[in-house]
Scaffold this motif. Structure first.
Motif, mmCIF file in Angstrom:
data_model
loop_
_atom_site.group_PDB
_atom_site.id
_atom_site.type_symbol
_atom_site.label_atom_id
_atom_site.label_comp_id
_atom_site.label_asym_id
_atom_site.label_seq_id
_atom_site.Cartn_x
_atom_site.Cartn_y
_atom_site.Cartn_z
ATOM 1 N N ALA A 208 -56.918 62.872 29.686
ATOM 2 C CA ALA A 208 -56.791 61.263 29.597
ATOM 3 C C ALA A 208 -57.941 60.929 30.288
ATOM 4 C CB ALA A 208 -55.504 60.826 29.908
ATOM 5 N N ASN A 209 -58.095 61.407 31.629
ATOM 6 C CA ASN A 209 -59.076 60.857 32.639
ATOM 7 C C ASN A 209 -60.359 60.912 32.019
ATOM 8 O OD1 ASN A 209 -57.082 60.174 34.295
ATOM 9 N ND2 ASN A 209 -57.135 61.771 35.692
ATOM 10 N N ASP A 210 -60.692 62.289 31.689
ATOM 11 C CA ASP A 210 -61.815 62.940 31.070
ATOM 12 C C ASP A 210 -62.197 62.070 29.799
ATOM 13 O OD1 ASP A 210 -63.878 64.918 31.075
ATOM 14 O OD2 ASP A 210 -63.046 65.192 28.998
ATOM 15 N N LEU A 211 -61.297 61.574 29.222
ATOM 16 C CA LEU A 211 -61.883 60.583 28.164
ATOM 17 C C LEU A 211 -62.000 59.182 28.418
ATOM 18 C CD1 LEU A 211 -59.408 62.205 25.498
ATOM 19 C CD2 LEU A 211 -61.960 62.436 25.304
ATOM 20 N N GLY A 212 -61.999 59.130 29.769
ATOM 21 C CA GLY A 212 -62.279 57.668 30.193
ATOM 22 C C GLY A 212 -61.101 56.578 30.659
ATOM 23 N N CYS A 213 -59.887 57.088 30.765
ATOM 24 C CA CYS A 213 -58.527 56.523 30.865
ATOM 25 C C CYS A 213 -58.122 56.769 32.336
ATOM 26 C CB CYS A 213 -57.432 57.044 30.064
ATOM 27 S SG CYS A 213 -56.044 56.114 30.143
ATOM 28 N N PRO A 214 -58.335 55.486 33.204
ATOM 29 C CA PRO A 214 -58.145 55.509 34.526
ATOM 30 C C PRO A 214 -56.711 56.001 34.878
ATOM 31 C CG PRO A 214 -58.200 53.307 33.815
ATOM 32 C CD PRO A 214 -58.684 54.137 32.614
ATOM 33 N N PRO A 215 -56.228 56.291 36.125
ATOM 34 C CA PRO A 215 -55.168 57.131 36.301
ATOM 35 C C PRO A 215 -53.877 56.192 36.110
ATOM 36 C CG PRO A 215 -56.527 57.563 38.016
ATOM 37 C CD PRO A 215 -57.264 56.531 37.149
ATOM 38 N N LYS A 221 -49.806 55.113 29.079
ATOM 39 C CA LYS A 221 -50.108 55.971 28.079
ATOM 40 C C LYS A 221 -49.744 57.188 27.797
ATOM 41 C CE LYS A 221 -52.829 52.277 26.390
ATOM 42 N NZ LYS A 221 -52.628 51.808 24.810
ATOM 43 N N ILE A 222 -49.637 58.287 28.935
ATOM 44 C CA ILE A 222 -49.384 59.630 28.596
ATOM 45 C C ILE A 222 -48.072 59.733 29.259
ATOM 46 C CG2 ILE A 222 -50.035 61.738 28.735
ATOM 47 C CD1 ILE A 222 -52.227 60.336 27.180
ATOM 48 N N THR A 223 -48.036 59.827 30.597
ATOM 49 C CA THR A 223 -46.537 60.117 31.244
ATOM 50 C C THR A 223 -45.383 59.391 30.893
ATOM 51 O OG1 THR A 223 -48.288 60.407 33.151
ATOM 52 C CG2 THR A 223 -45.957 60.524 33.710
ATOM 53 N N PHE A 224 -45.531 58.334 30.851
ATOM 54 C CA PHE A 224 -44.289 57.457 30.576
ATOM 55 C C PHE A 224 -43.688 57.761 29.378
ATOM 56 C CE2 PHE A 224 -41.496 53.667 29.766
ATOM 57 C CZ PHE A 224 -40.698 53.768 30.762
ATOM 58 N N PRO A 225 -44.496 57.623 28.329
ATOM 59 C CA PRO A 225 -44.165 57.721 26.878
ATOM 60 C C PRO A 225 -43.422 59.328 26.715
ATOM 61 C CG PRO A 225 -46.270 56.830 26.840
ATOM 62 C CD PRO A 225 -45.893 57.316 28.130
ATOM 63 N N LEU A 226 -43.878 60.188 27.546
ATOM 64 C CA LEU A 226 -43.654 61.574 27.248
ATOM 65 C C LEU A 226 -42.456 61.956 28.115
ATOM 66 C CD1 LEU A 226 -46.898 63.621 27.457
ATOM 67 C CD2 LEU A 226 -45.348 63.511 25.625
#
Lengths: 303, 382, 272
Positions: A208-215, A221-226
């Motif tokens: 996600a960071n690599d694709l330009g999403c800040p932490p 977008k990633i941690t919480f939904p999972l």
């Protein structure tokens, strides 16, 4: 294919004992009592021992069984605002506590999941250890802290936050109940959250960071939904028993802290009205059917 | 005299003897799991002292077939005969078969010695006999000095040998091996293949092995059964399976092969020449087969049977196609050339790199001739 | 990384919250003064009071017996239930069965307690030691079932198949192969069951009778009267016992883990 049950074809009586023994035990001591509770909730109060009119007396009385049942106790529950308020208050307290537990438990679980793998088992053990300590003891520990002449008052007086004659007035209030609940149930919230977060692949966040999403955005977008399965599991494991909680509101709450578990206890031990207590239990159970079903589905998915 | 297919590994071929009695017989076996048919009306004979392989992709039903022989599953229909006796309904612990598991299934709480002794103890053999047999087994797999170790103190190869020793200890009539070498690395696997063959021959046992690794099956087996979707497509010796596959499936599953779809345009003599036209490419094949003019068939030829040359062939009796070198894969011992024909089809030719230095290496864009004799390929009707 | 500082803070605060109340409780059990907020010097006075309190000692003895018995029966039943859940595929009433295993985990104790009491009354059983034991067995067996189930799910079935294949009948296979390998989970289940039984107040209150007062019931009735160093002392003893149990268990598990790692090193060295 290889994992299909191997020995199903070689049935033997001993094989069925494995299912039958625990099954019968649970039917007798877990399922059957619910029918009895349902039945007694429909009978009349009597001043006797046991303090209810037996509804079931031999097989000849089966006929009379249904004619003697009435909804009197349930009607009474709807008429007396005490019970309605107890229900609503229980659900409110359980809901707020669950949210508080999530707010406090999530950062702890996240921090544990992000800790170095070498110290994670230690952290897990530190979370579990209080759970092994008696519930009653843990609630009791807070009485000494929270009571007006307790340690919290002493501490605040010492640092000068309170005057020498002022006291902390939260013992026997809803605030004390919330503190007690959060304290007692925190391990139950942290552990499911941790196991959901710990399983997560760290490279997802890197991607996600690599694709330009800040932490911070990546967290939402990633941690919480999972981690949602853990959130649901933790919330249910806490919400359901909190709704029926007795010890905490009884020891830390005030006279105006209404909780259905406490009401049931009073009805039973105080007023000796068994049918009414049973009706309260039946309604509490009905209120919890939905969360219990959610919890069980969640468990099945995990398994 | 007719030519032979490949080398003859040993003079052993009871399946060609009509009087031979099969040691194990699967008779019209069907196994269903709910709606799924894992094994579909399968019949198969295996002979005593045979090293037999069941080869197929995962999910083809080969493991289920083996588990039915071991007794872990019962066939839905059909019966399994061992030495002529129906063994249906006999539980696994009363069957004279033993199995070596894919995961080895070594009991982690027992030493190597105890693992090997486990089966013997079930038969209540005298202590001395058990000890002697364990000793013998340890010697057979060369693990004498590891008797007191626990399985997790052994390397993968050592565990594999303990598993083998344990399953051999009871001297089973048939040893079942489920992907026996799957967990070993390539070098060790090759060594162990030959060890397995030696043990099988020396002990005179029947080995029944399930594998998805065609190289393994080719190396060790007397015969191979190729399975697909619950049925056996072909049962034959490794050389037959490779050189004379009976279907597109077998041809494609084993090794590398060019398959050209086409139509029979003429048949001559018996064993005669089948001429087929494959979108402009005329191929002549010398082979005994039941085809008539107009049949849709496939012509299959292995890349190593195709010769490649920059010059046009002098002989007219060989098949020849002309195309452009499209891609080259250099494998060391071999190079594989992908040659594109006029109709855009690709034919692969494997050329052994017999010389270190070549005058004029073939390269991309070269126009080359691919040739093969009439008996190099095979016509497939299925 | 920035977040590691945040994480450290969160963990420190979280564990402080979890442990400070217990530590305070333990510390004040050694307080010579009767007042909770006044430190009157170190003393073991309250432990001697506990020791000479016959009522408390009786209650502790009842609790220990109930705990040992219910944990043991609960472990047997729970292990069987776990086997049924994991190994028996679909059997009639499976849905109800797994429902009855999971439900007690979250069921409010007042409901479980009340319903069991009404069963005992309806059946005309005198309440006392045995009814508490049955009640505790019923809810602890579900916890054991969950613990053992999760072990069985990762159990390599081919180990049992190998034993069957080598001639060992199913029941014998269970005792020689399955049980020794799942034993750590079964023991962990027993520990959990014992602790839950030791801790339970609500269910015991409903199902107990004369002469079978358990320690939590005793403690509860005194707690209602206020905080006393004597209760702190009993609580400290209980905390000490449980902590000791947990630590011993986890150290022995750690040693097994270390031995496994060492074994793997040995194996790696022998690989050639």
């Amino acid at each position: 294919m290889a994992e299909t049950s191997a020995t199903t074809t070689h049935a033997s009586p001993a094989r069925w004992l494995v299912v039958a023994v625990p099954y019968l035990w649970l039917l007798l001591f877990f399922a059957a009592p619910f029918f009895i509770i349902l039945k007694i909730s429909l009978s009349d109060t009597a001043i006797a021992m046991p303090p209810y009119t037996p509804v079931f007396q031999g097989f000849g009385a089966i006929r009379d069984f249904f004619s003697n049942l009435d909804m009197e106790n349930y009607l009474f529950l709807t008429e007396d605002p005490l019970y309605v308020q107890s229900y609503l208050s229980s659900l409110r307290i359980a809901l707020i506590s669950t949210l508080l537990l999530l707010l406090i438990g999530y950062p702890i679980a996240l921090a544990m999941a992000r800790a170095p793998t070498t110290i994670r088992p230690l952290l897990v053990m530190l979370v579990i250890l209080p759970f092994w300590t008696s519930f009653l003891i843990r609630v009791y520990a807070w009485i000494g802290i929270l009571k007006p002449d307790g340690l919290l008052t002493l501490l605040l007086q010492t640092v000068g936050f309170l005057g020498p004659n002022d006291q902390v007035q939260i013992f026997r209030t809803d605030i004390a109940v919330f503190i007690g609940i959060v304290y007692s149930y925190l391990p139950f919230m942290v552990l499911p959250l941790y196991s959901a977060l710990e399983k997560m692949d760290n490279t997802l966040l890197e991607a996600a960071n690599d694709l330009g999403c800040p932490p911070l955005k990546a967290f939402w977008k990633i941690t919480f939904p999972l981690s949602l399965p853990g959130v649901i599991a933790g919330s249910m494991i806490c919400f359901i028993p909190i709704t029926g909680e007795f010890v905490i509101p009884d020891l830390l709450g005030g006279a105006d802290t209404l909780m259905i578990g406490k009401t049931l206890w009073t009805e039973f031990f105080g007023n000796r009205d068994w049918p009414l207590a049973s009706a309260v239990a039946v309604l509490l159970l009905l209120a919890l059917v939905v969360p219990i079903v959610i919890f069980q589905n969640q468990q099945k998915k995990v398994v | 005299m007719a030519k032979s297919l490949g080398p003859v590994k040993r003079k052993f071929s009871p399946w060609t003897d009509p009087a031979a009695v099969p040691f194990i017989r699967f008779e019209n076996i069907t196994k269903r799991f709910g709606d799924f048919t894992a094994v579909d009306n399968l019949t198969l004979d295996i002979y005593e002292r045979e090293f037999f392989s069941l080869l197929g992709p995962s999910g083809c039903g080969k493991t289920t077939l083996m588990r039915m022989l071991a007794g872990f599953e019962e066939p839905t229909e059909g019966r399994i005969l061992l030495q002529g006796k129906d063994i249906s309904g006999v539980p696994p612990y009363r069957r004279p078969t033993n199995m070596m598991f894919q995961s080895y299934a070594l009991f982690p709480h027992m030493t190597v010695e105890k693992n090997i002794a486990f089966g013997l103890q079930q038969d209540n053999l005298p202590k001395g006999e058990i000890a002697a047999r364990v000793e013998e087994m340890l010697k057979l797999v060369k693990l004498e000095s590891f008797a007191k170790r626990k399985p997790n103190q052994l390397s993968g190869g050592q565990r594999q040998r303990v598993a083998l020793a344990r399953s051999l200890a009871k001297r089973p009539k048939v040893l079942l091996l489920d992907e026996p070498l799957g967990a070993l690395d390539k070098k060790l696997r090759e060594e162990t293949q030959f060890e397995l063959m030696d043990i099988q021959t020396n002990l005179g046992l029947t080995f029944f092995i399930v594998t998805h690794d065609q190289e393994e099956a080719m190396t060790v087996s007397d015969r191979i059964a190729v399975m697909d979707k619950g049925v056996i497509v072909q049962v034959a010796t490794p050389a037959e399976i490779y050189e004379a596959p009976n279907s597109r499936y077998v041809a494609d599953f084993i090794g590398d092969i060019n398959i050209l779809e086409g139509t029979v345009v003429a048949t001559e003599n018996t064993p005669g020449v089948v001429r087929l036209d494959s979108s402009g490419v005329a191929v002549a094949v010398e082979q005994e087969c039941q085809v008539v003019k107009g049949d849709q068939v496939a012509f299959a030829i292995r890349p190593e049977k195709v010769r490649m040359s920059l010059d046009a062939p002098a002989e007219t009796s060989v098949n020849a196609v002309y195309g452009e070198v499209w891609d080259i894969g250099y494998l060391g011992d071999f190079s594989v050339f992908l040659v594109k024909l006029a109709d855009d089809r690709i034919v692969r030719a494997a050329q052994a790199n017999v010389s270190r230095l070549v005058d004029r290496p073939v390269t991309f864009g070269d126009m080359v001739w691919l040739t093969w004799p009439r008996d190099a390929g095979i016509v497939l009707t299925r | 990384m920035k977040s590691s500082k945040f994480d450290a803070t969160v963990l420190t605060l979280g564990f402080a919250f979890l442990y400070i109340p217990i530590i305070i409780l333990v510390v004040y059990s050694f307080n010579a003064s009767r007042l909770v907020t006044v430190w009157g010097g170190f003393s073991l006075h309250w432990y001697r009071t506990v020791w000479s309190n016959q009522g408390l000692m009786d209650a502790a003895w009842v609790t220990a017996r109930v705990g040992l018995l219910s944990a043991t029966i609960g472990t047997v039943l729970g292990t069987l239930a776990a086997l049924a859940l994991v190994r028996y595929g679909r059997f009639p009433g499976r849905m109800l069965f797994s429902g009855m295993i999971y439900a007690p985990l979250v069921m409010p104790e007042v409901i479980t307690g009340l319903s069991l009491l009404l069963l005992f009354v309806a059946a005309g059983i005198d309440r006392g030691f045995w009814t508490v034991t049955i009640a505790h067995t019923t809810f602890t067996m579900c916890y054991v079932a969950i613990v053992v189930q999760s072990r069985l799910l990762t159990f390599d079935r081919s180990l049992e198949e190998a034993a069957l294949d080598l001639g060992s009948p199913p029941v014998k296979t269970f005792f020689t192969i399955t049980l020794p390998l799942i034993l750590p989970a079964v023991l962990a289940g027993w520990m959990l069951a014992f602790t839950l039984s030791l801790d339970d107040l609500v269910i015991a209150s409903f199902t107990t009778g004369p002469g079978a007062t358990t320690l939590p019931i005793k403690i509860y009735s005194q707690v209602r009267l206020g905080v006393t160093p004597e209760i702190n002392a009993i609580c400290t003893i209980l905390i000490g016992l449980v902590t000791l149990g947990v630590i011993v268990t986890s150290i022995s598990m750690k040693r097994t883990e270390l031995r496994r790692i060492r074994d793997e090193h040995v194996a790696a060295r022998n690989a050639t």
